[in-house]
Design a protein around this motif. Structure first.
Motif, PDB file in Angstrom:
ATOM      1  N   ASN A 161      -6.114  -7.684   0.720  1.00 45.40           N
ATOM      2  CA  ASN A 161      -4.478  -7.555   0.730  1.00 45.40           C
ATOM      3  C   ASN A 161      -4.141  -6.069   1.098  1.00 45.40           C
ATOM      4  N   LEU A 162      -3.659  -5.812   2.285  1.00 44.22           N
ATOM      5  CA  LEU A 162      -3.685  -4.457   2.676  1.00 44.22           C
ATOM      6  C   LEU A 162      -2.388  -3.566   1.787  1.00 44.22           C
ATOM      7  N   ARG A 163      -1.389  -4.502   1.358  1.00 41.97           N
ATOM      8  CA  ARG A 163      -0.152  -4.068   0.584  1.00 41.97           C
ATOM      9  C   ARG A 163      -0.807  -3.444  -0.647  1.00 41.97           C
ATOM     10  N   ARG A 164      -1.729  -4.453  -1.268  1.00 43.20           N
ATOM     11  CA  ARG A 164      -2.423  -3.768  -2.635  1.00 43.20           C
ATOM     12  C   ARG A 164      -3.085  -2.834  -2.517  1.00 43.20           C
ATOM     13  N   MET A 165      -4.111  -2.879  -1.576  1.00 39.32           N
ATOM     14  CA  MET A 165      -4.953  -1.665  -1.123  1.00 39.32           C
ATOM     15  C   MET A 165      -3.995  -0.199  -1.018  1.00 39.32           C
ATOM     16  N   GLY A 166      -2.900  -0.388  -0.213  1.00 35.66           N
ATOM     17  CA  GLY A 166      -2.046   0.635  -0.063  1.00 35.66           C
ATOM     18  C   GLY A 166      -1.451   1.364  -1.441  1.00 35.66           C
ATOM     19  N   SER A 167      -0.953   0.331  -2.100  1.00 37.67           N
ATOM     20  CA  SER A 167      -0.608   0.677  -3.599  1.00 37.67           C
ATOM     21  C   SER A 167      -1.499   1.363  -4.540  1.00 37.67           C
ATOM     22  N   ARG A 168      -2.856   0.808  -4.106  1.00 35.39           N
ATOM     23  CA  ARG A 168      -3.775   1.340  -5.219  1.00 35.39           C
ATOM     24  C   ARG A 168      -4.152   2.964  -4.528  1.00 35.39           C
ATOM     25  N   MET A 169      -4.215   3.113  -3.348  1.00 37.28           N
ATOM     26  CA  MET A 169      -4.339   4.327  -2.659  1.00 37.28           C
ATOM     27  C   MET A 169      -3.345   5.524  -3.044  1.00 37.28           C
ATOM     28  N   LEU A 170      -2.171   5.305  -2.961  1.00 35.89           N
ATOM     29  CA  LEU A 170      -1.250   6.024  -3.413  1.00 35.89           C
ATOM     30  C   LEU A 170      -1.240   6.408  -5.081  1.00 35.89           C
ATOM     31  N   LYS A 171      -1.612   5.573  -5.611  1.00 33.14           N
ATOM     32  CA  LYS A 171      -1.772   5.896  -7.054  1.00 33.14           C
ATOM     33  C   LYS A 171      -2.850   6.269  -7.334  1.00 33.14           C
ATOM     34  N   ALA A 172      -4.038   6.334  -6.637  1.00 30.43           N
ATOM     35  CA  ALA A 172      -5.116   7.098  -6.922  1.00 30.43           C
ATOM     36  C   ALA A 172      -5.225   8.600  -6.347  1.00 30.43           C
ATOM     37  N   ASP A 197     -12.405  -4.391 -11.376  1.00 27.13           N
ATOM     38  CA  ASP A 197     -12.301  -5.356 -10.429  1.00 27.13           C
ATOM     39  C   ASP A 197     -13.332  -5.696  -9.063  1.00 27.13           C
ATOM     40  N   PRO A 198     -14.239  -6.568  -9.250  1.00 25.26           N
ATOM     41  CA  PRO A 198     -14.924  -6.764  -8.227  1.00 25.26           C
ATOM     42  C   PRO A 198     -14.480  -6.965  -6.831  1.00 25.26           C
ATOM     43  N   THR A 199     -13.235  -7.486  -6.696  1.00 22.76           N
ATOM     44  CA  THR A 199     -12.842  -7.947  -5.521  1.00 22.76           C
ATOM     45  C   THR A 199     -12.552  -7.033  -4.607  1.00 22.76           C
ATOM     46  N   GLY A 200     -12.434  -5.381  -5.438  1.00 21.21           N
ATOM     47  CA  GLY A 200     -11.710  -4.276  -4.498  1.00 21.21           C
ATOM     48  C   GLY A 200     -13.061  -3.639  -3.968  1.00 21.21           C
ATOM     49  N   THR A 201     -14.196  -4.229  -4.133  1.00 23.23           N
ATOM     50  CA  THR A 201     -15.256  -3.493  -3.330  1.00 23.23           C
ATOM     51  C   THR A 201     -15.296  -3.142  -1.894  1.00 23.23           C
ATOM     52  N   ALA A 202     -14.756  -4.286  -1.254  1.00 21.94           N
ATOM     53  CA  ALA A 202     -14.587  -4.141   0.217  1.00 21.94           C
ATOM     54  C   ALA A 202     -13.502  -3.184   0.596  1.00 21.94           C
ATOM     55  N   GLN A 203     -12.419  -3.206  -0.360  1.00 18.04           N
ATOM     56  CA  GLN A 203     -11.385  -2.207  -0.136  1.00 18.04           C
ATOM     57  C   GLN A 203     -11.865  -0.664  -0.027  1.00 18.04           C
ATOM     58  N   SER A 204     -12.551  -0.578  -1.344  1.00 18.28           N
ATOM     59  CA  SER A 204     -13.191   0.806  -1.402  1.00 18.28           C
ATOM     60  C   SER A 204     -13.988   1.234  -0.371  1.00 18.28           C
ATOM     61  N   LEU A 205     -14.969   0.507   0.128  1.00 23.66           N
ATOM     62  CA  LEU A 205     -15.816   0.843   1.348  1.00 23.66           C
ATOM     63  C   LEU A 205     -14.974   1.010   2.585  1.00 23.66           C
ATOM     64  N   SER A 206     -13.942   0.151   2.740  1.00 27.22           N
ATOM     65  CA  SER A 206     -13.089   0.275   4.069  1.00 27.22           C
ATOM     66  C   SER A 206     -12.531   1.655   3.797  1.00 27.22           C
ATOM     67  N   LEU A 207     -11.973   2.072   2.763  1.00 24.98           N
ATOM     68  CA  LEU A 207     -11.284   3.271   2.613  1.00 24.98           C
ATOM     69  C   LEU A 207     -12.058   4.422   3.131  1.00 24.98           C
ATOM     70  N   VAL A 208     -13.529   4.454   2.241  1.00 26.25           N
ATOM     71  CA  VAL A 208     -14.211   5.653   2.699  1.00 26.25           C
ATOM     72  C   VAL A 208     -14.657   5.550   4.278  1.00 26.25           C
ATOM     73  N   ALA A 209     -14.897   4.719   4.890  1.00 22.10           N
ATOM     74  CA  ALA A 209     -14.933   4.558   6.491  1.00 22.10           C
ATOM     75  C   ALA A 209     -13.897   5.100   7.268  1.00 22.10           C
ATOM     76  N   ILE A 210     -12.806   4.677   6.721  1.00 22.09           N
ATOM     77  CA  ILE A 210     -11.374   5.307   7.421  1.00 22.09           C
ATOM     78  C   ILE A 210     -11.151   6.593   7.214  1.00 22.09           C
ATOM     79  N   VAL A 211     -11.530   7.092   5.977  1.00 24.99           N
ATOM     80  CA  VAL A 211     -11.525   8.641   5.729  1.00 24.99           C
ATOM     81  C   VAL A 211     -12.489   9.322   6.610  1.00 24.99           C
ATOM     82  N   GLY A 212     -13.615   8.866   6.725  1.00 22.19           N
ATOM     83  CA  GLY A 212     -14.703   9.459   7.560  1.00 22.19           C
ATOM     84  C   GLY A 212     -14.435   9.406   9.245  1.00 22.19           C
ATOM     85  N   LEU A 213     -13.494   8.201   9.575  1.00 18.95           N
ATOM     86  CA  LEU A 213     -13.063   8.099  10.842  1.00 18.95           C
ATOM     87  C   LEU A 213     -12.105   9.169  11.037  1.00 18.95           C
TER      88      LEU A 213
END
Length: 224
Positions: A40-51, A65-81
């Protein structure tokens, strides 16, 4: 028999089931799979702002929340990009590098970010488990740690051809990530701010040492 409050059993989660008790009735019984991921991109975006605002509840939520693992890895990849693209675009506008070189730099930035995130988080985890005697799984620690990289999205603003702007954006984003990571570790493993800062300093020094060692080895192999 009625239940007047909601109960959330960690034992049931580990066993593969989540039960929700509401208004005195067993209202839901759903299977749980650790392999399921939240995209869920909206949930991921909300977490990013709060983090990025160092919200402790968000870091603890990510830890559990183990369902957030893919979100966290995706975020690292996006930051690297973002870092690679910002650096490449700066070189494109300021030094006239080719488009192929720009894309190569962006790809290197992505891969380097993932490698650094994995090594940095593993080193930090080793410190908090061995030095401060905290018990936590790798991904429970890595998810909030990776989300602390959210300010790195600003790296894309390095793309302007003005050197002073490039340096300001890079320094600001790096410091912001450092501060956010201190709060992420603090809340993920429940240690003091001073202990979290010590973890950050020790892991960063180790990372710099390893990076310098690897670069020196590469240089030696090339020259030799």
């Amino acid at each position: 028999m009625q239940f007047v409050s909601k109960t959330f059993s960690h034992d049931l989660i580990r066993a593969g089931t989540v039960r929700t008790w509401e208004e005195g009735t067993l209202t839901q019984l759903t299977p749980y799979s650790g392999s399921e991921q939240d995209f869920n991109l909206r949930r991921m975006g909300s977490r990013m702002l709060k983090a990025a605002r160092f919200n402790g509840d968000t870091f603890r939520e990510l830890r559990d929340d183990p369902t957030g693992t893919a979100q966290s890895l995706s975020l690292v990849a996006i930051v690297g990009l973002c870092y690679g693209a910002g650096l490449g675009l700066f070189g494109f506008f300021a030094a006239g590098i080719s488009m192929l070189e720009l894309l190569t730099i962006a790809l290197i930035g992505l891969l380097a970010a993932i490698l650094i995130a994995l090594v940095w988080s593993a080193t930090s985890l080793l410190i908090v488990t061995k030095l401060f005697r905290r018990r936590i799984g790798y991904w429970g620690f890595a998810r909030p740690f990776f989300f602390s990289w959210t300010p790195g999205l600003l790296f894309i603003l390095m793309s302007g051809p003005i050197p002073i702007v490039f340096e300001i954006v890079r320094a600001t984003s790096t410091v912001w990530i450092g501060i956010a990571s201190v709060f992420a570790v603090k809340n993920a493993v429940d240690i003091s701010t001073q202990q979290s800062m010590l973890t950050f300093i020790a892991s960063t020094v180790f990372l710099i040492f390893v990076s310098a060692l690897v670069l020196s080895l590469i240089q030696f192999l090339i020259i030799g």
